[in-house]
Design a protein around this motif. Structure first.
Motif, PDB file in Angstrom:
ATOM      1  N   GLN A 119       0.838  -1.215   0.000  1.00 23.70           N
ATOM      2  CA  GLN A 119       0.000   0.000   0.000  1.00 23.70           C
ATOM      3  C   GLN A 119       0.871   1.262   0.000  1.00 23.70           C
ATOM      4  N   GLN A 120       2.028   1.148   0.662  1.00 22.66           N
ATOM      5  CA  GLN A 120       2.925   2.304   0.756  1.00 22.66           C
ATOM      6  C   GLN A 120       3.856   2.400  -0.464  1.00 22.66           C
ATOM      7  N   GLY A 121       3.694   1.480  -1.397  1.00 22.41           N
ATOM      8  CA  GLY A 121       4.552   1.488  -2.580  1.00 22.41           C
ATOM      9  C   GLY A 121       5.962   1.022  -2.306  1.00 22.41           C
ATOM     10  N   ARG A 122       6.133   0.216  -1.222  1.00 21.05           N
ATOM     11  CA  ARG A 122       7.473  -0.264  -0.869  1.00 21.05           C
ATOM     12  C   ARG A 122       7.465  -1.792  -0.731  1.00 21.05           C
ATOM     13  N   GLU A 128       3.681  -6.969  -9.860  1.00 20.05           N
ATOM     14  CA  GLU A 128       3.527  -6.492  -8.484  1.00 20.05           C
ATOM     15  C   GLU A 128       2.089  -6.641  -8.022  1.00 20.05           C
ATOM     16  N   ALA A 129       1.138  -6.511  -8.969  1.00 23.89           N
ATOM     17  CA  ALA A 129      -0.274  -6.626  -8.594  1.00 23.89           C
ATOM     18  C   ALA A 129      -0.575  -8.004  -8.010  1.00 23.89           C
ATOM     19  N   VAL A 130       0.158  -8.999  -8.461  1.00 21.99           N
ATOM     20  CA  VAL A 130      -0.079 -10.351  -7.950  1.00 21.99           C
ATOM     21  C   VAL A 130       0.420 -10.453  -6.507  1.00 21.99           C
ATOM     22  N   GLY A 131       1.651  -9.983  -6.269  1.00 22.17           N
ATOM     23  CA  GLY A 131       2.176  -9.974  -4.903  1.00 22.17           C
ATOM     24  C   GLY A 131       1.276  -9.169  -3.975  1.00 22.17           C
ATOM     25  N   ALA A 132       0.796  -8.032  -4.480  1.00 24.12           N
ATOM     26  CA  ALA A 132      -0.071  -7.175  -3.667  1.00 24.12           C
ATOM     27  C   ALA A 132      -1.390  -7.881  -3.364  1.00 24.12           C
ATOM     28  N   GLY A 133      -1.945  -8.546  -4.376  1.00 23.76           N
ATOM     29  CA  GLY A 133      -3.226  -9.232  -4.200  1.00 23.76           C
ATOM     30  C   GLY A 133      -3.121 -10.386  -3.215  1.00 23.76           C
ATOM     31  N   ILE A 134      -2.039 -11.116  -3.300  1.00 24.46           N
ATOM     32  CA  ILE A 134      -1.859 -12.260  -2.394  1.00 24.46           C
ATOM     33  C   ILE A 134      -1.628 -11.767  -0.963  1.00 24.46           C
TER      34      ILE A 134
END
Lengths: 339, 544
Positions: B54-57, B170-176
């Motif tokens: 969420q923080q872009g990191r 990155e969307a996949v890592g974020a979603g998981i």
């Protein structure tokens, strides 16, 4: 003709017809079910099982190899059914081979001293059309040798690991006057061809068990334990591991280089060297392997798996010690080296 | 131990679940409890990873660990207790790193500190059970959380396959991470959890698209290919599982040595990828679906490499000559990295190999989306002329349960004027049967692995576009055999895309309560399987 029902530890039932005078072992082999066995003459105890139903006759056997004959204990190589028999086998169905035990030719690669009265024998398997050229066995298993020039057979456990080079290693304690010992001590030379049968045996690691492992060997019982420890070293196990090894005199102790190799491969391995009749300068444990096991278990540890390998007297004493420390019977794995 | 994640889970009058010392799959109690703990830790890592995304990191290494670790907990993947002890220690270190990066301390699984010995870990396991909180939350909530967790495992497995071929988003890592964080919050609202499940289904569509790009980008576009299914004389290696990159590594390690490489199970589709097909020693396919491996591996005269799920306990007959790679593991079985494959070649040379060449038999595979859509005009013409009245996609996993004969009967009973599309290892039940041709095309089209579901969905969407209708209006019926968690992920994708009338079997998941089954049936149009002929008639009737 009678019918034998073989009942494995994991509940598999196998029915085998048996002719009059035929042993259970032979009847099963005739049906291509090769049960774990070794000497074939009632001496080693490898084919020990329990009859729960039916009458039978036992041929000649060593009482040391069959201490529970009165309670239905049998040696399958000597057990001839009178009528239909139910035999409880102390191992799983997977331990019963469905193929004939392989016969192999091998050549002596080296013979070296391994402590007083013991030799390290290294063999190179000759390639086989149907079996290939690798040494394919489970650590803890043994091979049966035909003594050159004689009909006599002797079984020795493998000390190395399965490999694709076809190399077999044995740690053999020389028995004065023994057939193979005499051959090894007086005649054997590098390049000699030997006839072997195997691998056989169901003494192997319970690899799924998370318990501490205590391996106890005495006298000639080092080889399969060394193989098990070398195997364990390849898998970075986390549980505590102990090797208790006992001999009568210090000079019979395994070569230090072997202990060093095992320690290097298994950093958590604790080795207890026990000498029954030590000299004054002996710095290790003084007493038998069973007494050393008693002292170790008395220190307190999570209930372990205990692996025992050695002559029947040592096994009996060590088994009693493990039992006295509440190690359940099913957590005690035994390789008897009688005969 | 309690586990009800796969189709073969023990079922009694009182419910479903393996709760004894050893599960039906062979997973022992200790390993199962350690897997639960690892998943609990992954939820904690997910809490921090979600925050950092969420923080872009984002922490790419942590995202990668999550994929791999979740994959190891799928059915029939890793049974090695010692490996889970290692991963639990590693997970704690990763959590600490993310916690420091986040600069805050979160509660729940994020705060869990694993014991440093096995006894201590097993004493902690109850907190991590999939049924933890049952009394307070109720069986429906627990079952729906399980659906999300198991779907998440499948998503992670697919994403891992894509990642090893260099495809990450990155969307996949974020979603998981978001989904793990959601589970860490111990949600209790049925609608919230259901929405999370659908979001996961949408995420899985992205993941499968990524995997498709990884496979086709690396090995080319699958093309119709005849694959030999009988052995040829000579030294031999068998490669099973799903991982194309591991297969490629084995092919590289054995080339120009006179060793033939055979595919097993879900690696059959590898033959249709041009860059893998180009290896002259990729000789053919051997055996059938995963559940027959003990007999087939014992009979195979060379080494066996298991690259991903589905592993069954190796028998003594082949314990020394089976090797595991990637997330797979079994105690006492040698695990290989790509640099260790010389031993496979060495074993192949030492083992006898096939003594004789058997009479040649082949099957045709490789009807991925490009091959099928390349023939779209023919297909559309055949539908419009009435030559093809219906499409049945019979896809998914195989298994040993007698109820799976349904799929054999189904495929054989499909009317002559209907086409059968298939993917996954369930196809071994019928892929050597003679289906003939229809409208100038083979009547049986093999689309690939279960991993290739994306290809099937693209075909369905393209056909719907061509006919100017929705997927649900197509003369298409999906007949899904599920076994493990990758199928759960695909199932969620079908729900998320609004695909209705999916026949699901051979039994419904044990973690779904009657109330949850009602939701799936009434709201999403899911159809439990009945009898093959009746289900075919119902499908044809619906289409008519």
């Amino acid at each position: 003709m009678t019918e034998i029902t073989l009942l494995t530890r994991d509940g598999v039932r196998l029915n085998v017809p048996c002719a009059p005078g035929q042993t259970v072992l032979a009847a099963a082999a005739a049906e291509n079910l090769h049960l774990p066995a070794m000497c074939g003459c009632g001496n080693c105890g490898q084919c020990h099982a329990h009859v729960s139903t039916g009458g039978y006759e036992m041929g000649a056997y060593s009482p040391v190899a069959l201490p529970d004959a009165a309670q239905g204990g049998v040696l399958l190589c000597r057990c001839m059914p009178h009528d239909d028999l139910v035999v409880e086998l102390p191992y799983d169905d997977a331990n019963i081979s469905r193929r004939a035990i392989p016969e192999r030719e091998a050549v002596i690669e080296s013979i070296t001293q391994a402590g007083a009265g013991a030799m390290m024998l290294a063999l190179q398997l000759r390639p086989d059309e149907t079996l290939g050229s690798g040494a394919d066995f489970i650590p803890g298993q043994y091979m049966e040798f035909t003594v050159p020039g004689m009909e006599i057979k002797r079984a020795y456990s493998l000390a190395n690991l399965p490999n694709w080079d076809g190399r077999l290693e044995f740690l053999i304690r020389l028995v004065p006057g023994g057939a193979f010992s005499t051959y090894l001590g007086t005649q054997a030379t590098v390049g000699d061809a030997l006839h072997l049968r195997g691998p056989m045996g169901h003494f192997k690691l319970d690899e799924a068990s998370p318990r501490p492992r205590v391996l106890v060997g005495g006298g000639c019982g080092a080889a399969p334990l060394v193989s098990l420890l070398r195997h364990m070293a390849g898998y970075q196990e986390w549980q505590p591991e102990y090797l208790v090894f006992g001999v009568n005199r210090e000079e019979e102790m395994l070569p230090q280089v072997l202990f060093d190799e095992l320690r290097a491969g298994l950093p958590q391995l604790r080795i207890i060297q026990a000498v029954w009749h030590p000299s004054q300068g002996w710095g290790g444990f003084s007493g038998t392997a069973a007494e050393a096991l008693d002292a170790l278990l008395a220190e307190g540890m999570e209930s372990p798996d205990v692996y025992l390998c050695g002559p029947p007297k040592m096994l009996g004493a060590a088994r009693a010690v493990a039992g006295a420390h509440d190690v359940p019977t099913e957590r005690i794995f035994i390789e008897s080296l009688a005969g | 131990m309690f586990c009800f994640q796969c189709e073969q889970t023990a079922r009694t009058d009182t419910g479903a679940g393996c709760a004894t010392a050893k599960g039906v799959c062979g997973k022992d109690e200790t390993t199962s409890d350690l897997q639960d703990l690892l998943i609990y830790q992954l939820k904690g890592i997910g809490q921090y990873a979600h925050l950092l995304h969420q923080q872009g990191r984002p922490d790419a290494a942590a995202d990668s660990f999550i994929l791999y670790a979740l994959f190891t907990t799928l059915t029939n993947v890793n049974f090695n207790r010692a490996r889970f002890q290692e991963m639990i220690a590693e997970a704690a270190r990763i959590r600490d790193r993310l916690q420091e990066a986040a600069g805050t301390r979160l509660a729940g699984p994020a705060a869990f500190q694993p014991a440093n010995d096995l006894t201590g870990l097993l004493a902690q396991a109850s907190i991590a059970s999939v049924r933890a909180g049952l009394d307070a939350a109720g069986a429906d909530v627990i079952g729906l959380r399980a659906l999300v967790l198991y779907g998440l495992k499948g998503v992670a497995a697919y994403a891992h396959h894509a990642e090893v071929l260099g495809q990450t988003r990155e969307a996949v890592g974020a979603g998981i991470a978001q989904a793990l964080s959601f589970l860490a919050s111990e949600p209790v609202d049925i609608e919230d959890i259901l929405e999370e499940a659908l979001a996961l289904g949408r995420l899985n569509f992205t993941v499968m698209e990524t995997l498709d790009a990884a496979n086709t980008g690396t090995y080319g576009t699958p093309a119709p290919t005849n694959v030999r299914i009988t052995p040829v004389a000579g030294k031999a290696v068998l490669v099973s599982g799903h991982d194309l990159r591991d297969l490629e590594a084995v092919l590289e390690a054995t080339k120009d040595m006179g060793i033939n490489v055979y595919t097993h199970g879900e690696l059959l589709p590898a033959h249709s990828y041009p860059k893998l097909h180009a290896y002259p020693h990729l000789a053919g396919n051997y055996g059938g679906a995963w559940q027959n491996q003990q007999q087939e591996f014992a009979a195979f005269p060379g080494p066996v490499v298991m690259t991903s799920n589905c592993l069954i306990e190796p028998l003594p007959a082949y314990r020394n000559r089976i090797f595991t790679m990637g997330p797979v593991g079994w105690p006492g079985i040698k695990h290989l990295g790509h640099g260790d494959l010389a031993i496979v070649a060495q074993a192949a040379k030492a083992l006898p190999g096939f003594a004789e060449t058997a009479p040649e038999k082949t099957i045709t595979i490789g009807f991925g989306r490009d091959a099928v859509l390349g023939a779209a005009e023919t297909v559309i013409g055949a539908v419009k002329s009435g030559a093809i009245k219906h499409f049945f996609l019979i896809g998914g996993c195989d298994g040993a349960a007698p109820g799976r004969n349904y799929y054999t009967e189904f495929a054989d009973a499909v009317p002559e004027d209907a086409m059968v599309l298939t993917l996954g290892c369930g196809k071994y039940r019928f892929n050597t049967h003679d289906f003939g041709t229809i409208g100038g095309l083979p009547r049986l089209l093999d689309l690939g692995q279960c991993n290739d579901t994306y290809s099937a969905l693209v075909i369905a969407q393209a056909l719907a576009g061509a006919f100017g209708c929705g997927v649900n209006e197509l003369p298409l019926s999906l007949v899904v055999s599920w076994f493990e968690q990758k199928a759960a992920a695909v199932f969620l994708t079908l729900l998320a895309l609004g695909v209705r009338n999916v026949r699901l079997g051979p039994t419904l998941p044990g973690f779904l309560t009657p109330a949850l089954v009602d939701v799936l049936v009434n709201r999403f149009g899911v159809l439990p399987v009945t009898e093959a002929k009746a289900d075919i008639a119902a499908a044809m009737g619906r289409a008519a």
